[in-house]
Design a protein around this motif. Structure first.
Motif, PDB file in Angstrom:
ATOM      1  N   SER A  10       0.826  -1.204   0.000  1.00 49.83           N
ATOM      2  CA  SER A  10       0.000   0.000   0.000  1.00 49.83           C
ATOM      3  C   SER A  10       0.864   1.259   0.000  1.00 49.83           C
ATOM      4  O   SER A  10       2.018   1.239   0.405  1.00 49.83           O
ATOM      5  N   TYR A  11       0.263   2.368  -0.461  1.00 45.59           N
ATOM      6  CA  TYR A  11       0.936   3.664  -0.509  1.00 45.59           C
ATOM      7  C   TYR A  11       0.222   4.650   0.398  1.00 45.59           C
ATOM      8  O   TYR A  11      -0.998   4.794   0.318  1.00 45.59           O
ATOM      9  N   VAL A  12       0.999   5.332   1.226  1.00 44.71           N
ATOM     10  CA  VAL A  12       0.475   6.401   2.069  1.00 44.71           C
ATOM     11  C   VAL A  12       1.282   7.649   1.738  1.00 44.71           C
ATOM     12  O   VAL A  12       2.492   7.701   1.966  1.00 44.71           O
ATOM     13  N   ASP A  13       0.602   8.652   1.159  1.00 41.92           N
ATOM     14  CA  ASP A  13       1.280   9.891   0.770  1.00 41.92           C
ATOM     15  C   ASP A  13       1.693  10.694   2.000  1.00 41.92           C
ATOM     16  O   ASP A  13       1.179  10.493   3.109  1.00 41.92           O
ATOM     17  N   ALA A  14       2.597  11.654   1.765  1.00 45.90           N
ATOM     18  CA  ALA A  14       2.969  12.592   2.817  1.00 45.90           C
ATOM     19  C   ALA A  14       1.733  13.417   3.182  1.00 45.90           C
ATOM     20  O   ALA A  14       0.839  13.614   2.368  1.00 45.90           O
ATOM     21  N   GLY A  15       1.681  13.878   4.408  1.00 44.96           N
ATOM     22  CA  GLY A  15       0.570  14.722   4.821  1.00 44.96           C
ATOM     23  C   GLY A  15      -0.690  13.973   5.175  1.00 44.96           C
ATOM     24  O   GLY A  15      -1.777  14.549   5.225  1.00 44.96           O
ATOM     25  N   VAL A  16      -0.570  12.669   5.427  1.00 42.36           N
ATOM     26  CA  VAL A  16      -1.712  11.842   5.823  1.00 42.36           C
ATOM     27  C   VAL A  16      -1.640  11.618   7.332  1.00 42.36           C
ATOM     28  O   VAL A  16      -0.570  11.430   7.883  1.00 42.36           O
ATOM     29  N   SER A  17      -2.794  11.607   7.990  1.00 38.63           N
ATOM     30  CA  SER A  17      -2.867  11.308   9.416  1.00 38.63           C
ATOM     31  C   SER A  17      -3.619   9.993   9.588  1.00 38.63           C
ATOM     32  O   SER A  17      -4.739   9.849   9.083  1.00 38.63           O
ATOM     33  N   ILE A  18      -2.996   9.039  10.289  1.00 42.39           N
ATOM     34  CA  ILE A  18      -3.605   7.730  10.532  1.00 42.39           C
ATOM     35  C   ILE A  18      -3.604   7.475  12.033  1.00 42.39           C
ATOM     36  O   ILE A  18      -2.569   7.574  12.690  1.00 42.39           O
ATOM     37  N   GLY A  19      -4.784   7.108  12.568  1.00 39.87           N
ATOM     38  CA  GLY A  19      -4.929   6.880  13.994  1.00 39.87           C
ATOM     39  C   GLY A  19      -4.404   5.541  14.463  1.00 39.87           C
ATOM     40  O   GLY A  19      -4.295   4.581  13.695  1.00 39.87           O
ATOM     41  N   GLU A  20      -4.123   5.482  15.738  1.00 38.97           N
ATOM     42  CA  GLU A  20      -3.616   4.278  16.385  1.00 38.97           C
ATOM     43  C   GLU A  20      -4.590   3.115  16.224  1.00 38.97           C
ATOM     44  O   GLU A  20      -5.803   3.290  16.293  1.00 38.97           O
ATOM     45  N   GLY A  21      -4.046   1.932  15.978  1.00 41.77           N
ATOM     46  CA  GLY A  21      -4.839   0.721  15.875  1.00 41.77           C
ATOM     47  C   GLY A  21      -5.470   0.490  14.517  1.00 41.77           C
ATOM     48  O   GLY A  21      -6.125  -0.533  14.304  1.00 41.77           O
TER      49      GLY A  21
END
Length: 192
Positions: A10-21
């Motif tokens: 998978s790809y996650v771009d810069a400037g992304v916020s992902i929560g715990e869990g």
């Protein structure tokens, strides 16, 4: 340690916020400016477009693309291959850009069944349920069950997901509901 899981495909771009869990599975793409809350699950081949906001505890099944302009509250469920749109009259030759996108809001606990289409510019109320294959072309009240093409109301559903009886009671969890305008809400017991 990030506190969340992203599969190596998978790809996650810069400037992304992902929560715990949160868990992001195979072949997903999370685009710049997206916010994904805590304890979410994104199945295979999920695309989250720029600036999309996703609440906590959201489950998005395989092959769902959530386009800019959509906002998902806490505990929303999107079944496999749900379709979201963000432009009511798209033309390849005349792109409108983000200023032309229509906002689509899914409130807390809304459920969208497999292969349903959500036409942009509408709100899905708290704990509503959209049947598999339905095409939503207007707002859906809280706790409403809608089905068909175009989607029409077929009943009311409890927060637990069961269809309510005619007297707006849930035979499974025993919650009771009362009318509130064109929708219903849970009846809260008063203690003295």
């Amino acid at each position: 340690m990030a506190g969340y899981f992203v599969h190596e495909s998978s790809y996650v771009d810069a400037g992304v916020s992902i929560g715990e869990g949160t868990k992001i599975w195979h072949f997903c793409h999370i685009q710049d400016g997206a916010v994904v809350g805590k304890n979410c699950s994104l199945g295979q081949n999920v695309n989250i477009s720029n600036n999309v906001h996703i609440g906590n505890g959201v489950k998005i099944q395989n092959n769902v693309s959530i386009y800019e302009g959509a906002e998902l509250g806490d505990y929303v469920f999107c079944g496999p291959s749900v379709v979201f749109t963000n432009d009511i009259s798209p033309r390849a030759k005349y792109p409108k850009g983000r200023d032309g996108y229509k906002k689509t809001i899914l409130r807390t606990g809304a459920t969208v069944g497999a292969n349903a289409t959500i036409v942009c510019g509408h709100e899905l109320g708290e704990w509503c349920m959209v049947a598999a294959g339905a095409v939503v072309t207007k707002d859906v009240p809280a706790h409403a069950l809608v089905a068909g093409v175009p989607a029409k109301q077929a009943g009311w559903v409890c927060e637990c997901g069961k269809v309510l009886s005619r007297d707006l009671c849930c035979n499974a969890c025993k919650r009771r509901y009362i009318w509130e305008g064109i929708s219903i809400k849970e009846e809260k017991k008063q203690y003295i």
